[in-house]
Design a protein around this motif. Structure first.
Motif, PDB file in Angstrom:
ATOM      1  N   GLY A   1      -0.379 -14.443   9.555  1.00 18.18           N
ATOM      2  CA  GLY A   1       0.943 -14.362   8.943  1.00 18.18           C
ATOM      3  C   GLY A   1       0.996 -13.494   7.710  1.00 18.18           C
ATOM      4  N   SER A   2      -0.164 -13.023   7.245  1.00 17.29           N
ATOM      5  CA  SER A   2      -0.160 -12.071   6.123  1.00 17.29           C
ATOM      6  C   SER A   2       0.528 -10.778   6.566  1.00 17.29           C
ATOM      7  N   THR A   3       1.100 -10.075   5.607  1.00 18.87           N
ATOM      8  CA  THR A   3       1.890  -8.880   5.898  1.00 18.87           C
ATOM      9  C   THR A   3       1.430  -7.721   5.036  1.00 18.87           C
ATOM     10  N   ILE A   4       1.488  -6.511   5.598  1.00 19.94           N
ATOM     11  CA  ILE A   4       1.250  -5.305   4.807  1.00 19.94           C
ATOM     12  C   ILE A   4       2.408  -4.338   5.007  1.00 19.94           C
ATOM     13  N   ILE A   5       2.880  -3.795   3.887  1.00 18.88           N
ATOM     14  CA  ILE A   5       3.876  -2.726   3.898  1.00 18.88           C
ATOM     15  C   ILE A   5       3.176  -1.468   3.416  1.00 18.88           C
ATOM     16  N   PHE A   6       3.284  -0.387   4.179  1.00 16.02           N
ATOM     17  CA  PHE A   6       2.698   0.871   3.730  1.00 16.02           C
ATOM     18  C   PHE A   6       3.555   2.037   4.195  1.00 16.02           C
ATOM     19  N   ASP A   7       3.461   3.135   3.478  1.00 15.26           N
ATOM     20  CA  ASP A   7       4.155   4.347   3.890  1.00 15.26           C
ATOM     21  C   ASP A   7       3.132   5.325   4.441  1.00 15.26           C
ATOM     22  N   PHE A   8       3.603   6.226   5.294  1.00 10.67           N
ATOM     23  CA  PHE A   8       2.698   7.172   5.929  1.00 10.67           C
ATOM     24  C   PHE A   8       3.495   8.371   6.447  1.00 10.67           C
ATOM     25  N   VAL A   9       2.778   9.409   6.762  1.00  8.21           N
ATOM     26  CA  VAL A   9       3.372  10.518   7.509  1.00  8.21           C
ATOM     27  C   VAL A   9       2.718  10.548   8.875  1.00  8.21           C
TER      28      VAL A   9
ATOM     29  N   TRP B   1       0.876  -1.178   0.000  1.00  9.53           N
ATOM     30  CA  TRP B   1       0.000   0.000   0.000  1.00  9.53           C
ATOM     31  C   TRP B   1       0.906   1.219   0.000  1.00  9.53           C
ATOM     32  N   GLU B   2       1.279   1.651  -1.182  1.00  6.27           N
ATOM     33  CA  GLU B   2       2.374   2.616  -1.342  1.00  6.27           C
ATOM     34  C   GLU B   2       1.847   3.952  -1.858  1.00  6.27           C
ATOM     35  N   GLY B   3       2.189   5.030  -1.132  1.00  4.29           N
ATOM     36  CA  GLY B   3       1.823   6.368  -1.585  1.00  4.29           C
ATOM     37  C   GLY B   3       0.329   6.636  -1.558  1.00  4.29           C
ATOM     38  N   VAL B   4      -0.383   6.101  -0.557  1.00  2.00           N
ATOM     39  CA  VAL B   4      -1.842   6.223  -0.533  1.00  2.00           C
ATOM     40  C   VAL B   4      -2.376   6.796   0.779  1.00  2.00           C
ATOM     41  N   THR B   5      -1.879   6.328   1.910  1.00  2.00           N
ATOM     42  CA  THR B   5      -2.540   6.596   3.193  1.00  2.00           C
ATOM     43  C   THR B   5      -2.716   8.079   3.494  1.00  2.00           C
ATOM     44  N   MET B   6      -1.754   8.894   3.121  1.00  2.00           N
ATOM     45  CA  MET B   6      -1.815  10.319   3.478  1.00  2.00           C
ATOM     46  C   MET B   6      -2.909  11.081   2.733  1.00  2.00           C
ATOM     47  N   TYR B   7      -3.432  10.474   1.667  1.00  2.00           N
ATOM     48  CA  TYR B   7      -4.465  11.131   0.870  1.00  2.00           C
ATOM     49  C   TYR B   7      -5.889  10.750   1.295  1.00  2.00           C
ATOM     50  N   LEU B   8      -6.015   9.805   2.227  1.00  2.00           N
ATOM     51  CA  LEU B   8      -7.325   9.279   2.597  1.00  2.00           C
ATOM     52  C   LEU B   8      -7.777   9.801   3.954  1.00  2.00           C
ATOM     53  N   PRO B   9      -9.091   9.864   4.182  1.00  2.00           N
ATOM     54  CA  PRO B   9      -9.569  10.190   5.518  1.00  2.00           C
ATOM     55  C   PRO B   9      -9.239   9.060   6.493  1.00  2.00           C
ATOM     56  N   GLU B  10      -9.170   9.388   7.750  1.00  2.00           N
ATOM     57  CA  GLU B  10      -8.778   8.416   8.770  1.00  2.00           C
ATOM     58  C   GLU B  10      -9.648   7.167   8.736  1.00  2.00           C
ATOM     59  N   ALA B  11     -10.959   7.341   8.569  1.00  2.00           N
ATOM     60  CA  ALA B  11     -11.865   6.193   8.582  1.00  2.00           C
ATOM     61  C   ALA B  11     -11.548   5.210   7.458  1.00  2.00           C
ATOM     62  N   ALA B  12     -11.157   5.717   6.293  1.00  2.00           N
ATOM     63  CA  ALA B  12     -10.836   4.850   5.157  1.00  2.00           C
ATOM     64  C   ALA B  12      -9.551   4.076   5.404  1.00  2.00           C
ATOM     65  N   VAL B  13      -8.559   4.735   6.006  1.00  2.00           N
ATOM     66  CA  VAL B  13      -7.304   4.057   6.344  1.00  2.00           C
ATOM     67  C   VAL B  13      -7.569   2.944   7.356  1.00  2.00           C
ATOM     68  N   GLU B  14      -8.334   3.259   8.386  1.00  2.00           N
ATOM     69  CA  GLU B  14      -8.632   2.263   9.415  1.00  2.00           C
ATOM     70  C   GLU B  14      -9.429   1.092   8.851  1.00  2.00           C
ATOM     71  N   GLU B  15     -10.378   1.380   7.980  1.00  2.00           N
ATOM     72  CA  GLU B  15     -11.192   0.315   7.391  1.00  2.00           C
ATOM     73  C   GLU B  15     -10.333  -0.655   6.584  1.00  2.00           C
ATOM     74  N   THR B  16      -9.402  -0.115   5.795  1.00  2.00           N
ATOM     75  CA  THR B  16      -8.540  -0.978   4.982  1.00  2.00           C
ATOM     76  C   THR B  16      -7.625  -1.809   5.858  1.00  2.00           C
ATOM     77  N   LEU B  17      -7.007  -1.194   6.852  1.00  2.00           N
ATOM     78  CA  LEU B  17      -6.099  -1.929   7.727  1.00  2.00           C
ATOM     79  C   LEU B  17      -6.843  -2.975   8.559  1.00  2.00           C
ATOM     80  N   ARG B  18      -8.062  -2.652   8.966  1.00  2.00           N
ATOM     81  CA  ARG B  18      -8.866  -3.608   9.719  1.00  2.00           C
ATOM     82  C   ARG B  18      -9.225  -4.814   8.842  1.00  2.00           C
ATOM     83  N   TRP B  19      -9.485  -4.555   7.550  1.00  2.00           N
ATOM     84  CA  TRP B  19      -9.781  -5.652   6.632  1.00  2.00           C
ATOM     85  C   TRP B  19      -8.553  -6.540   6.446  1.00  2.00           C
ATOM     86  N   VAL B  20      -7.383  -5.918   6.285  1.00  2.00           N
ATOM     87  CA  VAL B  20      -6.152  -6.699   6.151  1.00  2.00           C
ATOM     88  C   VAL B  20      -5.939  -7.560   7.392  1.00  2.00           C
TER      89      VAL B  20
END
Length: 300
Positions: A186-194, A161-180
């Protein structure tokens, strides 16, 4: 630009990026210093600190993600999901590494169609194990669309999940991470953020207190945000933020910080790519600035 680096030990491995960035695409982002630098001889890039800052950021980000992807494949991950794939080229470059994995590129339909056209125009081969997954986030549920495309939530998966989180509202970020976090153990997510502090800083920039070189870096970020502002940053306690969503933080790496420079920008002879990060990068190269995170789905 980083893929033009002669020294393979610090080169950005994304050699396909330049093929996708044709004249029409360059015109869209022509005011970005690194795009202007594409017309320069590579040896002269050090004279353009703003462009160099972008090159460094992308080298670190690309190499960190691909290092972890390689490890995940070795550990038996059989699915790779690239969220907000944009012009990501991993499915086309890393064909040998990913040959036994099913790769899903998830994106808005219009962006995905644009990319597919560029792939055809440049003659890049589409591997048989790649599935394009168009998602209209206004109406579609990510899990439902992925399942219909052949994704198996019972298999360990590597999410990018690259170059995305900073452009989304908090609820959308949380929803995606909660789904992951609800996917296979053992599944893994790599994402960048500020960090949240960066969002606050950008909203209330103390121009009178910034040194000139830092002002240039902030102005570059503002140009990057034009029409699509950064609106979300992770709170200071990133580990607890992720834990509440069901994920465990494995590593947090400030981009441009000392550890990232040592790990990914040390030449084969042991010398650094550059002695220190460009000054305009320093304000965002600490924890709470611009970072990469690796998190995993723990045993339940």
């Amino acid at each position: 630009m980083g893929a033009r680096e002669p020294d393979e030990s610090v080169r950005n491995p994304d050699y396909l990026a330049e093929r996708l960035l044709g004249p029409e695409e360059r015109a869209m982002v022509a005011d970005q210093p690194v795009v202007e630098a594409l017309e320069m001889d590579f040896a002269d890039i050090a004279k353009n600190p703003e462009a160099l800052g972008s090159v460094i950021m992308m080298i670190i980000r690309t190499r960190f993600i691909e290092e972890r992807l390689e490890q995940a494949i070795r550990d038996g991950v059989s699915q790779v999901v690239i969220l907000g794939a944009g012009f990501d080229t991993r499915a086309y470059r890393l064909t040998e590494l990913l040959q036994l994995a099913h790769v899903f590129e998830v994106d808005q339909p219009s962006t995905q169609e644009y990319k597919k056209r560029r792939i055809r125009e440049t003659g890049i081969e589409v591997p048989p194990n790649l599935t394009y997954v168009p998602v209209d986030f206004r109406h579609d549920k990510l899990g439902d669309v992925l399942k219909a495309a052949g994704y198996d939530s019972g298999q360990r998966t590597f999410f990018i999940w690259e170059g995305v989180t900073m452009y989304l509202p908090e609820a959308a970020v949380e929803e995606t991470l909660r789904w992951v976090a609800a996917q296979a153990r053992g599944s893994t997510i790599i994402f960048d953020f500020v960090g949240a502090m960066v969002i606050q800083f950008m909203a209330n920039i103390p121009w009178d207190k910034l040194p000139e070189v830092a002002k240039k870096g902030v102005e570059r970020l503002q140009r990057l945000e034009a029409g699509e502002p950064w609106i979300f940053g992770l709170p200071e306690d990133e580990k607890e933020f992720l834990r509440k969503l069901g994920l465990e933080l494995r590593e947090l790496l400030p981009i441009g910080g000392q550890e990232s420079m040592k790990r990914y920008l040390t030449r084969s002879d042991g010398t650094p790519y550059i002695p220190i990060p460009p000054p305009q990068q320093q304000y965002q190269s600490q924890r709470g600035g611009y970072c990469l995170a690796e998190a995993f789905v723990p045993a339940r």
